[in-house]
Design a protein around this motif. Structure first.
Motif, PDB file in Angstrom:
ATOM      1  N   HIS A 266       0.830  -1.216   0.000  1.00 30.81           N
ATOM      2  CA  HIS A 266       0.000   0.000   0.000  1.00 30.81           C
ATOM      3  C   HIS A 266       0.862   1.263   0.000  1.00 30.81           C
ATOM      4  O   HIS A 266       0.485   2.284   0.562  1.00 30.81           O
ATOM      5  N   PHE A 267       2.000   1.191  -0.671  1.00 28.83           N
ATOM      6  CA  PHE A 267       2.933   2.320  -0.672  1.00 28.83           C
ATOM      7  C   PHE A 267       2.321   3.568  -1.307  1.00 28.83           C
ATOM      8  O   PHE A 267       2.562   4.689  -0.859  1.00 28.83           O
ATOM      9  N   GLU A 268       1.500   3.365  -2.362  1.00 25.44           N
ATOM     10  CA  GLU A 268       0.902   4.522  -3.039  1.00 25.44           C
ATOM     11  C   GLU A 268       0.014   5.308  -2.082  1.00 25.44           C
ATOM     12  O   GLU A 268       0.037   6.539  -2.053  1.00 25.44           O
ATOM     13  N   ILE A 269      -0.763   4.598  -1.270  1.00 23.04           N
ATOM     14  CA  ILE A 269      -1.660   5.250  -0.311  1.00 23.04           C
ATOM     15  C   ILE A 269      -0.839   6.002   0.741  1.00 23.04           C
ATOM     16  O   ILE A 269      -1.147   7.146   1.092  1.00 23.04           O
ATOM     17  N   ILE A 270       0.201   5.352   1.224  1.00 25.58           N
ATOM     18  CA  ILE A 270       1.045   5.969   2.264  1.00 25.58           C
ATOM     19  C   ILE A 270       1.777   7.185   1.706  1.00 25.58           C
ATOM     20  O   ILE A 270       1.852   8.230   2.355  1.00 25.58           O
ATOM     21  N   ASN A 271       2.290   7.094   0.483  1.00 28.67           N
ATOM     22  CA  ASN A 271       2.980   8.223  -0.126  1.00 28.67           C
ATOM     23  C   ASN A 271       2.023   9.385  -0.380  1.00 28.67           C
ATOM     24  O   ASN A 271       2.391  10.550  -0.192  1.00 28.67           O
ATOM     25  N   GLU A 272       0.798   9.084  -0.800  1.00 34.79           N
ATOM     26  CA  GLU A 272      -0.201  10.148  -0.990  1.00 34.79           C
ATOM     27  C   GLU A 272      -0.551  10.802   0.344  1.00 34.79           C
ATOM     28  O   GLU A 272      -0.731  12.022   0.418  1.00 34.79           O
ATOM     29  N   ALA A 273      -0.626   9.997   1.402  1.00 34.73           N
ATOM     30  CA  ALA A 273      -0.881  10.563   2.738  1.00 34.73           C
ATOM     31  C   ALA A 273       0.278  11.456   3.163  1.00 34.73           C
ATOM     32  O   ALA A 273       0.066  12.524   3.748  1.00 34.73           O
ATOM     33  N   TRP A 274       1.502  11.050   2.859  1.00 36.58           N
ATOM     34  CA  TRP A 274       2.658  11.882   3.194  1.00 36.58           C
ATOM     35  C   TRP A 274       2.618  13.205   2.448  1.00 36.58           C
ATOM     36  O   TRP A 274       2.867  14.261   3.028  1.00 36.58           O
ATOM     37  N   LYS A 275       2.284  13.153   1.139  1.00 33.96           N
ATOM     38  CA  LYS A 275       2.202  14.378   0.351  1.00 33.96           C
ATOM     39  C   LYS A 275       1.126  15.314   0.877  1.00 33.96           C
ATOM     40  O   LYS A 275       1.312  16.525   0.941  1.00 33.96           O
ATOM     41  N   SER A 276      -0.018  14.743   1.254  1.00 33.78           N
ATOM     42  CA  SER A 276      -1.107  15.597   1.725  1.00 33.78           C
ATOM     43  C   SER A 276      -0.829  16.187   3.110  1.00 33.78           C
ATOM     44  O   SER A 276      -1.277  17.284   3.421  1.00 33.78           O
ATOM     45  N   GLU A 277      -0.073  15.476   3.940  1.00 36.13           N
ATOM     46  CA  GLU A 277       0.241  15.970   5.280  1.00 36.13           C
ATOM     47  C   GLU A 277       1.504  16.820   5.312  1.00 36.13           C
ATOM     48  O   GLU A 277       1.777  17.471   6.324  1.00 36.13           O
ATOM     49  N   SER A 278       2.275  16.818   4.231  1.00 37.61           N
ATOM     50  CA  SER A 278       3.521  17.592   4.203  1.00 37.61           C
ATOM     51  C   SER A 278       3.206  19.077   4.161  1.00 37.61           C
ATOM     52  O   SER A 278       2.289  19.522   3.478  1.00 37.61           O
ATOM     53  N   ASP A 279       3.971  19.832   4.929  1.00 37.21           N
ATOM     54  CA  ASP A 279       3.848  21.283   4.905  1.00 37.21           C
ATOM     55  C   ASP A 279       5.260  21.867   4.849  1.00 37.21           C
ATOM     56  O   ASP A 279       6.240  21.143   4.615  1.00 37.21           O
ATOM     57  N   VAL A 280       5.378  23.149   5.060  1.00 33.39           N
ATOM     58  CA  VAL A 280       6.684  23.800   4.981  1.00 33.39           C
ATOM     59  C   VAL A 280       7.653  23.223   6.008  1.00 33.39           C
ATOM     60  O   VAL A 280       8.835  23.013   5.718  1.00 33.39           O
ATOM     61  N   LEU A 281       7.151  22.928   7.213  1.00 36.64           N
ATOM     62  CA  LEU A 281       8.033  22.391   8.257  1.00 36.64           C
ATOM     63  C   LEU A 281       8.610  21.029   7.880  1.00 36.64           C
ATOM     64  O   LEU A 281       9.738  20.706   8.269  1.00 36.64           O
ATOM     65  N   THR A 282       7.869  20.243   7.144  1.00 34.96           N
ATOM     66  CA  THR A 282       8.374  18.941   6.702  1.00 34.96           C
ATOM     67  C   THR A 282       9.649  19.117   5.885  1.00 34.96           C
ATOM     68  O   THR A 282      10.657  18.444   6.112  1.00 34.96           O
ATOM     69  N   TYR A 283       9.610  20.057   4.952  1.00 33.87           N
ATOM     70  CA  TYR A 283      10.763  20.292   4.092  1.00 33.87           C
ATOM     71  C   TYR A 283      11.883  21.015   4.844  1.00 33.87           C
ATOM     72  O   TYR A 283      13.062  20.797   4.567  1.00 33.87           O
ATOM     73  N   VAL A 284      11.515  21.844   5.813  1.00 35.16           N
ATOM     74  CA  VAL A 284      12.526  22.499   6.642  1.00 35.16           C
ATOM     75  C   VAL A 284      13.287  21.447   7.459  1.00 35.16           C
ATOM     76  O   VAL A 284      14.515  21.488   7.558  1.00 35.16           O
ATOM     77  N   PHE A 285      12.547  20.496   8.043  1.00 37.55           N
ATOM     78  CA  PHE A 285      13.188  19.435   8.820  1.00 37.55           C
ATOM     79  C   PHE A 285      14.132  18.615   7.945  1.00 37.55           C
ATOM     80  O   PHE A 285      15.236  18.258   8.368  1.00 37.55           O
ATOM     81  N   MET A 286      13.687  18.324   6.737  1.00 36.34           N
ATOM     82  CA  MET A 286      14.542  17.558   5.827  1.00 36.34           C
ATOM     83  C   MET A 286      15.811  18.339   5.485  1.00 36.34           C
ATOM     84  O   MET A 286      16.911  17.779   5.473  1.00 36.34           O
ATOM     85  N   ALA A 287      15.663  19.637   5.220  1.00 37.39           N
ATOM     86  CA  ALA A 287      16.823  20.468   4.872  1.00 37.39           C
ATOM     87  C   ALA A 287      17.781  20.603   6.055  1.00 37.39           C
ATOM     88  O   ALA A 287      19.004  20.527   5.889  1.00 37.39           O
ATOM     89  N   VAL A 288      17.230  20.781   7.258  1.00 41.00           N
ATOM     90  CA  VAL A 288      18.085  20.912   8.443  1.00 41.00           C
ATOM     91  C   VAL A 288      18.821  19.596   8.715  1.00 41.00           C
ATOM     92  O   VAL A 288      19.996  19.598   9.104  1.00 41.00           O
ATOM     93  N   GLY A 289      18.161  18.481   8.497  1.00 38.58           N
ATOM     94  CA  GLY A 289      18.834  17.188   8.637  1.00 38.58           C
ATOM     95  C   GLY A 289      19.973  17.036   7.640  1.00 38.58           C
ATOM     96  O   GLY A 289      21.044  16.523   7.978  1.00 38.58           O
ATOM     97  N   ALA A 290      19.760  17.512   6.406  1.00 42.60           N
ATOM     98  CA  ALA A 290      20.819  17.442   5.392  1.00 42.60           C
ATOM     99  C   ALA A 290      21.986  18.351   5.757  1.00 42.60           C
ATOM    100  O   ALA A 290      23.152  17.979   5.596  1.00 42.60           O
ATOM    101  N   ILE A 291      21.681  19.526   6.280  1.00 40.23           N
ATOM    102  CA  ILE A 291      22.740  20.453   6.701  1.00 40.23           C
ATOM    103  C   ILE A 291      23.534  19.856   7.864  1.00 40.23           C
ATOM    104  O   ILE A 291      24.760  19.957   7.919  1.00 40.23           O
ATOM    105  N   ALA A 292      22.816  19.219   8.795  1.00 40.79           N
ATOM    106  CA  ALA A 292      23.497  18.572   9.928  1.00 40.79           C
ATOM    107  C   ALA A 292      24.400  17.445   9.438  1.00 40.79           C
ATOM    108  O   ALA A 292      25.520  17.260   9.952  1.00 40.79           O
ATOM    109  N   ALA A 293      23.956  16.688   8.443  1.00 38.89           N
ATOM    110  CA  ALA A 293      24.788  15.612   7.894  1.00 38.89           C
ATOM    111  C   ALA A 293      26.029  16.176   7.221  1.00 38.89           C
ATOM    112  O   ALA A 293      27.130  15.654   7.402  1.00 38.89           O
TER     113      ALA A 293
END
Length: 192
Positions: free
Chosen positions: A156-183
């Motif tokens: 059911h990956f398609e359903i889960i990925n669609e749920a992730w896209k719909s729940e993603s907001d600016v903070l989701t991408y900020v967290f990802m970017a900050v994690g990349a900067i920390a790495a």
């Protein structure tokens, strides 16, 4: 008339010394080159200037092993991040930073000073944070649908990925970017 040389005494260590050169035992300094305000420090080949420790040797490592270790650590941390996300029912920014920092630190310690390694760690960290969020949603979906985690994730990956896209907001991408900067940063620091 010339005077005979003084008798040498084998028991006197000072009697066999050569006369001192000017400079009181220090090597002669060369005059400064044109345009330089000071003369260079006298030093021997391969040594640091007077009184300074030698620079640390460049640490080289195994880049392939570093990337493999970073991927393994990223997958483990993605599972832990997903479990934390499911338990708290929301994203935690500090967890994304921790994922990036640990991935970068692991790769930097193993890989050494490789110019490409921090960038690779940043990408691995982005993927790890994404997989952590996906695994958290898959755990929640598995509980809701009363199925196993891997069935929920793979069937059911398609359903889960669609749920992730719909729940993603600016903070989701900020967290990802900050994690990349920390790495990126922790990889560079660990390689020193």
């Amino acid at each position: 008339m010339t005077q005979p040389p003084p008798p040498q005494d084998n028991n006197n260590p000072y009697a066999q010394q050569q006369p001192q050169q000017p400079g009181y035992g220090y090597p002669q300094q060369q005059p400064p080159a044109p345009g330089q305000p000071y003369a260079p420090f006298p030093q021997q080949q391969g040594q640091a200037p007077m009184g300074f420790p030698p620079p640390p040797a460049a640490r080289s490592g195994n880049t392939g092993l570093a990337i493999l270790a970073a991927v393994v650590v990223a997958l483990v941390l993605a599972g832990i991040y997903g479990a934390i996300m499911k338990a708290t029912e929301h994203e935690i920014g500090y967890a994304a930073v921790a994922v990036g920092a640990v991935v970068g630190f692991t790769a930097g310690k193993i890989g050494g000073r490789n110019e490409a390694l921090p960038f690779i760690c940043a990408v691995i960290s982005l993927v790890a944070v994404y997989l952590g969020q996906i695994s958290g949603l898959a755990m929640a979906f598995a509980d809701y649908a009363n199925i196993g985690f891997f069935e929920a994730l793979f069937d059911h990956f398609e359903i889960i990925n669609e749920a992730w896209k719909s729940e993603s907001d600016v903070l989701t991408y900020v967290f990802m970017a900050v994690g990349a900067i920390a790495a990126f940063g922790s990889s560079k620091k660990a390689a020193l």
